[in-house]
Write a protein that holds these residues in place. Structure first.
Motif, PDB file in Angstrom:
ATOM      1  N   THR A  83      65.906  30.052  44.579  1.00 53.83           N
ATOM      2  CA  THR A  83      67.224  30.059  44.971  1.00 53.83           C
ATOM      3  C   THR A  83      68.103  30.872  44.317  1.00 53.83           C
ATOM      4  OG1 THR A  83      67.826  28.349  43.637  1.00 53.83           O
ATOM      5  CG2 THR A  83      67.088  27.716  45.764  1.00 53.83           C
ATOM      6  N   PRO A  87      69.422  33.639  47.389  1.00 52.88           N
ATOM      7  CA  PRO A  87      70.574  32.946  47.738  1.00 52.88           C
ATOM      8  C   PRO A  87      70.665  32.859  49.095  1.00 52.88           C
ATOM      9  CG  PRO A  87      71.370  34.944  46.887  1.00 52.88           C
ATOM     10  CD  PRO A  87      69.700  35.178  46.560  1.00 52.88           C
ATOM     11  N   GLN A  88      70.358  33.685  49.855  1.00 55.90           N
ATOM     12  CA  GLN A  88      70.483  33.930  51.568  1.00 55.90           C
ATOM     13  C   GLN A  88      69.578  32.826  51.979  1.00 55.90           C
ATOM     14  OE1 GLN A  88      68.887  36.151  49.774  1.00 55.90           O
ATOM     15  NE2 GLN A  88      67.034  36.903  50.689  1.00 55.90           N
ATOM     16  N   VAL A  89      68.665  32.333  51.301  1.00 56.34           N
ATOM     17  CA  VAL A  89      67.369  31.385  51.920  1.00 56.34           C
ATOM     18  C   VAL A  89      67.858  29.820  51.769  1.00 56.34           C
ATOM     19  CG1 VAL A  89      65.155  30.587  52.054  1.00 56.34           C
ATOM     20  CG2 VAL A  89      65.606  33.159  51.795  1.00 56.34           C
ATOM     21  N   SER A  90      67.942  29.198  52.609  1.00 60.33           N
ATOM     22  CA  SER A  90      68.388  27.833  52.482  1.00 60.33           C
ATOM     23  C   SER A  90      67.138  26.726  52.525  1.00 60.33           C
ATOM     24  CB  SER A  90      69.202  27.292  53.677  1.00 60.33           C
ATOM     25  OG  SER A  90      70.528  27.952  53.793  1.00 60.33           O
ATOM     26  N   LEU A  93      66.136  20.392  50.785  1.00 56.58           N
ATOM     27  CA  LEU A  93      66.724  19.680  49.609  1.00 56.58           C
ATOM     28  C   LEU A  93      65.734  19.260  48.483  1.00 56.58           C
ATOM     29  CD1 LEU A  93      69.531  17.458  51.130  1.00 56.58           C
ATOM     30  CD2 LEU A  93      69.771  19.805  50.054  1.00 56.58           C
TER      31      LEU A  93
END
Length: 211
Positions: A83, A87-90, A93
């Motif tokens: 992450t 950071p652009q990848v979600s 959870l």
């Protein structure tokens, strides 16, 4: 560190043909410690045709399968590293960390880890990242991404070689001793922290303990 099984040839098709990697977490194993302490290892099955995981005897089209066992803390570390770098990848959870871990918590974690690993194996950047290759047992210094490019780390290698040469220089002996002592103390501190982390979870399969 998590253990890994022997890499074997597995005659099946890769589902993620664009990345050449399939990941899943089908099961887990409880490792008992003293009293009620212990930890859980999650078994990650890897099916791949990536060159980084094959020996010279394998053909490019060969598919291999192996398994690695990882603790929650190790998967959490990979998650945070990915992450931070992408950071652009979600990512899906991450399971929450709790002190008392029951059978239902462990089962839920396995399912969530399975979703995370499947997501990673479908993403071209994540599936061939140095972080993942190292996590699965391939050192980043020798890792090859699916485009066939070697991960650059020549600068780090040169630094290590220079440090090795400096070891024998007399004028640096006093500094070297103090550095070694400092490193030793740091390692002892890290081992203590790691030991504490091992005891962070208390297995409660019977549901006797409540939050």
């Amino acid at each position: 560190a998590g253990a890994s099984t022997l890499c074997i040839f597995f005659p099946r098709q890769i589902q993620n043909t664009h990345t050449g990697l399939d990941l899943s977490v089908p099961e887990y194993q409880e490792i008992r410690g003293k009293m009620m302490s212990g930890h859980v290892e999650y078994h990650i099955v890897v099916v791949t045709r990536l060159a980084a995981f094959k020996s010279a005897k394998h053909k490019p089209e060969d598919v291999v399968q192996f398994m690695v066992s990882k603790k929650y803390s190790e998967i959490e570390e990979l998650y945070q590293r990915l992450t931070a770098r992408y950071p652009q990848v979600s990512l899906p959870l991450l399971p929450r960390k709790v002190l008392f871990v029951g059978e239902s918590d462990i089962s839920e974690r396995r399912a969530m880890f399975n979703d995370i690993m499947k997501f990673i194996s479908k993403d071209e950047h994540l599936a061939t990242s140095p972080e993942l290759l190292e996590f699965l047992g391939t050192k980043s210094s020798t890792a090859i991404d699916f485009k066939g490019k070697k991960v650059p780390d020549d600068r780090e290698k040169e630094d290590e070689e220079n440090e090795a040469l400096d070891f024998f220089k007399e004028e640096k002996t006093p500094d070297l001793i103090s550095q070694l002592l400092s490193m030793e103390n740091t390692k002892k501190g890290e081992k203590k922290e790691e030991g504490d982390e091992e005891e962070e979870e208390i297995l409660d399969p019977l549901g006797i303990i409540r939050y």
